[in-house]
Scaffold this active site. Structure first.
Site, PDB file in Angstrom:
ATOM      1  N   LYS A 192       9.754  15.051   4.666  1.00  0.00           N
ATOM      2  CA  LYS A 192       9.514  14.820   5.997  1.00  0.00           C
ATOM      3  C   LYS A 192       9.626  13.035   5.749  1.00  0.00           C
ATOM      4  O   LYS A 192       8.562  12.646   5.120  1.00  0.00           O
ATOM      5  CB  LYS A 192       8.361  14.995   6.892  1.00  0.00           C
ATOM      6  CG  LYS A 192       8.309  14.411   8.168  1.00  0.00           C
ATOM      7  CD  LYS A 192       7.248  14.365   8.996  1.00  0.00           C
ATOM      8  CE  LYS A 192       6.143  13.201   8.750  1.00  0.00           C
ATOM      9  NZ  LYS A 192       6.966  11.836   9.104  1.00  0.00           N
ATOM     10  N   ASP A 248      -6.871   7.837   5.151  1.00  0.00           N
ATOM     11  CA  ASP A 248      -7.087   8.811   6.145  1.00  0.00           C
ATOM     12  C   ASP A 248      -6.352  10.224   6.256  1.00  0.00           C
ATOM     13  O   ASP A 248      -6.750  11.176   6.546  1.00  0.00           O
ATOM     14  CB  ASP A 248      -7.207   7.985   7.517  1.00  0.00           C
ATOM     15  CG  ASP A 248      -8.416   7.116   7.373  1.00  0.00           C
ATOM     16  OD1 ASP A 248      -9.343   7.202   6.662  1.00  0.00           O
ATOM     17  OD2 ASP A 248      -8.376   6.168   8.318  1.00  0.00           O
ATOM     18  N   GLU A 268      -0.751  10.165  -3.077  1.00  0.00           N
ATOM     19  CA  GLU A 268      -0.752   8.689  -3.559  1.00  0.00           C
ATOM     20  C   GLU A 268      -1.157   7.857  -2.291  1.00  0.00           C
ATOM     21  O   GLU A 268      -0.545   8.091  -1.262  1.00  0.00           O
ATOM     22  CB  GLU A 268       0.378   8.581  -4.014  1.00  0.00           C
ATOM     23  CG  GLU A 268       0.725   7.341  -4.992  1.00  0.00           C
ATOM     24  CD  GLU A 268       1.080   6.137  -4.208  1.00  0.00           C
ATOM     25  OE1 GLU A 268       0.143   5.306  -3.849  1.00  0.00           O
ATOM     26  OE2 GLU A 268       2.016   6.095  -3.949  1.00  0.00           O
ATOM     27  N   CYS A 302       1.274  -0.100  -2.016  1.00  0.00           N
ATOM     28  CA  CYS A 302       0.061   0.424  -2.028  1.00  0.00           C
ATOM     29  C   CYS A 302      -0.529   0.000  -3.172  1.00  0.00           C
ATOM     30  O   CYS A 302      -1.967  -0.364  -3.394  1.00  0.00           O
ATOM     31  CB  CYS A 302       0.236   1.908  -2.318  1.00  0.00           C
ATOM     32  SG  CYS A 302       1.473   2.301  -3.286  1.00  0.00           S
ATOM     33  N   GLU A 399      -7.367  -2.219   2.929  1.00  0.00           N
ATOM     34  CA  GLU A 399      -6.138  -2.679   2.596  1.00  0.00           C
ATOM     35  C   GLU A 399      -5.352  -3.128   3.924  1.00  0.00           C
ATOM     36  O   GLU A 399      -5.177  -2.698   5.012  1.00  0.00           O
ATOM     37  CB  GLU A 399      -5.145  -1.194   2.308  1.00  0.00           C
ATOM     38  CG  GLU A 399      -3.908  -1.273   1.787  1.00  0.00           C
ATOM     39  CD  GLU A 399      -3.623   0.011   1.425  1.00  0.00           C
ATOM     40  OE1 GLU A 399      -3.441   0.931   2.294  1.00  0.00           O
ATOM     41  OE2 GLU A 399      -2.946   0.126   0.467  1.00  0.00           O
TER      42      GLU A 399
HETATM   43  O1  TXE Z   1       0.466   5.481   7.529  1.00  0.00           O
HETATM   44  P1  TXE Z   1       0.507   7.221   7.520  1.00  0.00           P
HETATM   45  P2  TXE Z   1       0.977   4.630   8.397  1.00  0.00           P
HETATM   46  C1  TXE Z   1      -1.417   2.402   4.415  1.00  0.00           C
HETATM   47  C2  TXE Z   1      -1.269   1.044   4.809  1.00  0.00           C
HETATM   48  C3  TXE Z   1      -1.178   1.189   6.216  1.00  0.00           C
HETATM   49  C4  TXE Z   1      -1.558   2.242   6.735  1.00  0.00           C
HETATM   50  C5  TXE Z   1      -1.244   2.968   7.894  1.00  0.00           C
HETATM   51  O2  TXE Z   1      -2.584   0.583   4.810  1.00  0.00           O
HETATM   52  O3  TXE Z   1      -1.293  -0.180   7.040  1.00  0.00           O
HETATM   53  O4  TXE Z   1      -1.617   3.116   5.699  1.00  0.00           O
HETATM   54  O5  TXE Z   1       0.012   3.376   7.727  1.00  0.00           O
HETATM   55  C6  TXE Z   1       2.716  11.089   7.939  1.00  0.00           C
HETATM   56  N1  TXE Z   1      -0.326  15.130   9.108  1.00  0.00           N
HETATM   57  N2  TXE Z   1      -0.129   2.887   3.639  1.00  0.00           N
HETATM   58  O6  TXE Z   1       0.179   5.011   9.685  1.00  0.00           O
HETATM   59  O7  TXE Z   1       0.124   7.694   8.752  1.00  0.00           O
HETATM   60  C7  TXE Z   1       3.649  10.002   8.604  1.00  0.00           C
HETATM   61  O8  TXE Z   1       4.399  10.488   9.549  1.00  0.00           O
HETATM   62  C8  TXE Z   1       0.889  14.870   8.294  1.00  0.00           C
HETATM   63  C9  TXE Z   1      -0.315   3.000   2.313  1.00  0.00           C
HETATM   64  O9  TXE Z   1       2.246   4.515   8.514  1.00  0.00           O
HETATM   65  O10 TXE Z   1      -0.603   7.868   6.567  1.00  0.00           O
HETATM   66  C10 TXE Z   1       4.482   9.386   7.543  1.00  0.00           C
HETATM   67  O11 TXE Z   1       5.513  10.067   7.061  1.00  0.00           O
HETATM   68  N3  TXE Z   1       1.531  13.840   7.926  1.00  0.00           N
HETATM   69  C11 TXE Z   1       0.830   3.607   1.780  1.00  0.00           C
HETATM   70  C12 TXE Z   1       3.231   9.361   6.440  1.00  0.00           C
HETATM   71  O12 TXE Z   1       2.416  10.223   6.790  1.00  0.00           O
HETATM   72  C13 TXE Z   1       1.273  12.593   8.694  1.00  0.00           C
HETATM   73  C14 TXE Z   1       2.078   3.527   2.443  1.00  0.00           C
HETATM   74  C15 TXE Z   1       2.497   7.909   5.940  1.00  0.00           C
HETATM   75  O13 TXE Z   1       1.937   7.886   7.439  1.00  0.00           O
HETATM   76  C16 TXE Z   1       0.091  12.822   9.600  1.00  0.00           C
HETATM   77  C17 TXE Z   1       1.879   3.901   3.911  1.00  0.00           C
HETATM   78  C18 TXE Z   1      -0.544  14.127   9.610  1.00  0.00           C
HETATM   79  N4  TXE Z   1      -1.609  14.121  10.425  1.00  0.00           N
HETATM   80  C19 TXE Z   1       0.991   3.289   4.447  1.00  0.00           C
HETATM   81  N5  TXE Z   1      -0.107  11.686   9.973  1.00  0.00           N
HETATM   82  C20 TXE Z   1       0.890   3.752   0.155  1.00  0.00           C
HETATM   83  N6  TXE Z   1       0.176   4.632  -0.218  1.00  0.00           N
HETATM   84  O14 TXE Z   1       2.086   3.449  -0.130  1.00  0.00           O
HETATM   85  C21 TXE Z   1       0.974  10.673   9.487  1.00  0.00           C
HETATM   86  N7  TXE Z   1       1.571  11.420   8.627  1.00  0.00           N
END
Ligand code: TXE
Length: 500
Positions: A192, A248, A268, A302, A399
Site C-alpha cells: 500500500k 503512533d 521503521e 525519518c 519530530e
Molecule cells: O504518517 P502515517 P503521516 C512521521 C512524520 C510525519 C508524521 C505523520 O513525523 O509528520 O509521521 O505523517 C498508513 N493502519 N512520518 O500522517 O499516518 C498511511 O496511509 C495502517 C515518519 O503521513 O504514519 C501511509 O501509507 N496503515 C515517517 C503510512 O501509514 C496506516 C514517514 C504512513 O502514514 C494507518 C512518514 C492505519 N491505521 C511520516 N494510518 C518515516 N519513518 O520515515 C496510516 N497508515
C-alpha cells in the site's frame, strides 16, 4: 526570502503524463471494487494531478487472494533462484531506461527537487534492486552437527504473503527497501502506497511485469491508512507486515497484527536524531553537513539530524554561519534547475511544521532565520533556524518533519551523550569530529541504529537501517533485511549409518 517567494509562484509543466491510476492486482490494472477514487495533489499549488482508484478492505482482500494464489500455486517461489535474480536485474535495467519519466512522477506527486529524483533517487532505486537481485541466488540454509545419529539442516524459505505499507517522503526508495528483500526471498506481496504519493509506484509496478514478474507476485493498492492499511495489518492471510511511518501508526500496526494472526512485524518509525558538532570541528564543514542533515528532502527524513548539538567553543560562530547558509538555500519550483528545496508534501504536514515553529517562538528559542511560509500558494516553507533551544522544548523533543533546524549548546562529551540519548527515539546520529577517540566514544555510547561519522544520510543498499527504542523494530536493507522475509525450517533426518 522575497526573491524566493517570486520563484515559487509560477509552476513549470512537468515533463511526464500520468498513465496509471488504477490498482495493480493479479498483474492487471483494475478499478476499486467500490468504484471510488481520490485526488492526488500537486504540492506546488494544491491542484489535482489525477484521480486515483481508492482501494479499501475489499480491494485488499482481492489483492491478498491474488498474492496467496501466486505464492501457493504460482511459479515465483518455485522457480530457480537464478531465474528470480534475472527478472530483478531486468527490472533494474528498465528503471534505468525510464529514469527521467519515473523521476518526474516522483517530483510531481511529492514536491522534491527533480534533479534529486533524476540524479539520486531513481538511480538508487535501480541500485537497490540490483543489490537484491544479487542476493536472490545466495540465500540458503546450513548444516549443523547434532548429538545423535542425525543429519541436521536448515531450509531458508520465503515467509509467504508480505503486506507492506509505505510513506510519502521517499515513495520509491521505501518501495525498494521493502519489495527488494521480499522478492529476492521468493515472497509475494501486497503493497500500500501513501495516499499523498500513489503515482510513481504504479509506473514501477508496470515495469516489474514488463521485466517478467509473474502475475499476482506484486499487488499495489492505493488508498488510505485507516481503510486499506488497516485491512493489510489485520488480514488473516497476510504472513508478515512491514511498515514505515509515524510511531503512533506503528503501534496500531503491532496491535492489529497481534489481534489477528500474529503476523511477523517490522517497523521503521520516527526519529529525532542528534547531530553532534565537537569542539575540534572545522566549523564551515560542520555547518554544511548539519545543514544537509536537516534540510535534505525538505526536512522530511525519518533520520534527519534534527537536534544539532554544538560545542560551546564553536557555538556562536556555528549559529551565525548556519543562519547564513539557511538564508542562501535555494527554494522554488522543484522542476526548475538548481533548486535545493521544494514544497512540503501536503497541507497537513505544512500546517504541522508552522505549528511547531510557533511553539519554538513561544517557548523562547531564538528565531535566526525563516519562520513562515514562502509565497502564497502551495506548501513552501522558509528554511528556518532556531538557536538557544532547550532540551525540553517541543521543537527539541518532537519530530517536526520539516525544514526547521534546532541548535543546542553543550559543554562536554558526558553531557552531550546523556542529552542525545534522552529521547524516546533512537534512529540515527551524526558525529562531527577529527578526534578518533571522541568518534569511537560517541559511536558506542549513542543508542541509535545508525551513526554517521563526518558524513550523513549515507544509505547504500548494503547498510542496515532501523531504530532503537520507539524508532522501530528490525532492520531494512543489507543482509539483515533478508531475515524479515524468511522462515527457518529445521530438518532432522535419522541416519542408519552415521559413520563413514
Ligand atoms: O504518517 P502515517 P503521516 C512521521 C512524520 C510525519 C508524521 C505523520 O513525523 O509528520 O509521521 O505523517 C498508513 N493502519 N512520518 O500522517 O499516518 C498511511 O496511509 C495502517 C515518519 O503521513 O504514519 C501511509 O501509507 N496503515 C515517517 C503510512 O501509514 C496506516 C514517514 C504512513 O502514514 C494507518 C512518514 C492505519 N491505521 C511520516 N494510518 C518515516 N519513518 O520515515 C496510516 N497508515
Amino acid at each position: 526570502y522575497s526573491n524566493a517567494a517570486a520563484a515559487v509562484e509560477n509552476t513549470i509543466t512537468p515533463p511526464v503524463k500520468v498513465e496509471h491510476t488504477q490498482l495493480l492486482i493479479g498483474g492487471r490494472f483494475v478499478d476499486a471494487v467500490s468504484g471510488k477514487t481520490f485526488p492526488t495533489l500537486d504540492p506546488r499549488n494544491g491542484e489535482v494531478i489525477a484521480q486515483v482508484a481508492e482501494g479499501d478492505a475489499e480491494d485488499v482482500n482481492r489483492a491478498v487472494a491474488a498474492a496467496r494464489k501466486a505464492f501457493d500455486e504460482g511459479p515465483w517461489p518455485r522457480m530457480t533462484a537464478y531465474e528470480r535474480s534475472k527478472i530483478l536485474f531486468r527490472f533494474a535495467d528498465l528503471i534505468e531506461k525510464h529514469n527521467d519519466e519515473i523521476a518526474a512522477l516522483e517530483t510531481w506527486d511529492n514536491g522534491k527537487p527533480y534533479e534529486q529524483s533524476v540524479q539520486i533517487e531513481v538511480p538508487m532505486l535501480a541500485r537497490v534492486f540490483r543489490y537484491y537481485a544479487g542476493w536472490a541466488d545466495k540465500i540458503h540454509g546450513m548444516t549443523m552437527p547434532g548429538d545423535g545419529p542425525h543429519h541436521v539442516q536448515t531450509l531458508h524459505e520465503p515467509i509467504g504473503v508480505a503486506g507492506q505499507i509505505i510513506p510519502w517522503n521517499f515513495p520509491l526508495l521505501m518501495l525498494s527497501w521493502k519489495l527488494g528483500p521480499a522478492l529476492a526471498c521468493g515472497n509475494t506481496i501486497v503493497l500500500k502506497t501513501a495516499e499523498q504519493t500513489p503515482l510513481s509506484a504504479l509506473l514501477v509496478g508496470k515495469l516489474l511485469h514488463e521485466a517478467g514478474l509473474p502475475d499476482g507476485v506484486v499487488n499495489i493498492v492505493s488508498g488510505f491508512g485507516a481503510t486499506a492499511g488497516a485491512a493489510i495489518a489485520s488480514h488473516m492471510d497476510v504472513d508478515k507486515v512491514a511498515f514505515t511511518g509515524s510511531t503512533d501508526v506503528g503501534k496500531i500496526i503491532l496491535e492489529l497484527a497481534s489481534k489477528s494472526n500474529l503476523k511477523a512485524v517490522t517497523l521503521e518509525l520516527g526519529g529525532k536524531s542528534p547531530f553532534i558538532v565537537c569542539e575540534d570541528a572545522d566549523v564551515d564543514q560542520a555547518v554544511e553537513l548539519a545543514h544537509f542533515a536537516l534540510f535534505f528532502n525538505q526536512g522530511q527524513c525519518c533520520c534527519a539530524g534534527s537536534r544539532t548539538f554544538v560545542h560551546e567553543r564553536v557555538y556562536d560562530e556555528f549559529v551565525e554561519k548556519a543562519k547564513a547558509r539557511a538564508l542562501k538555500r535555494n527554494v522554488g519550483d522543484p522542476f526548475k534547475s538548481g533548486i535545493e528545496q521544494g514544497p512540503q508534501v501536503d497541507s497537513e504536514q505544512f500546517k504541522k511544521i508552522l505549528k511547531y515553529i510557533k511553539y519554538g517562538v513561544e517557548a523562547g528559542a531564538t528565531l535566526q532565520a525563516g519562520g513562515d511560509r514562502l509565497g502564497s500558494k502551495g506548501y513552501y516553507i522558509q528554511p528556518t533556524v532556531f538557536s538557544d533551544v532547550k532540551d525540553d522544548m517541543l521543537i527539541a523533543t518532537d519530530e517536526i518533519f520539516g525544514p526547521v533546524q534546532t541548535i543546542l549548546k553543550f559543554k562536554d562529551l558526558d553531557e552531550v551523550i546523556a542529552r542525545a540519548n534522552n529521547s524516546r527515539y533512537g534512529l540515527a546520529a551524526g558525529v562531527f569530529t577529527q578526534n578518533l577517540d571522541t568518534a569511537h566514544r560517541l559511536m558506542r555510547a549513542l543508542r541509535v541504529g545508525t551513526v554517521w561519522i563526518n558524513c550523513f544520510d549515507v544509505l547504500d543498499a548494503s547498510i542496515p537501517f532501523g531504530g532503537y527504542k520507539m524508532s522501530g523494530i528490525g532492520r531494512e536493507k543489507g543482509l539483515y533485511s533478508l531475515n524479515n522475509y524468511l522462515q527457518v525450517k529445521a530438518v532432522v533426518t535419522s541416519l542408519k549409518n552415521p559413520a563413514w
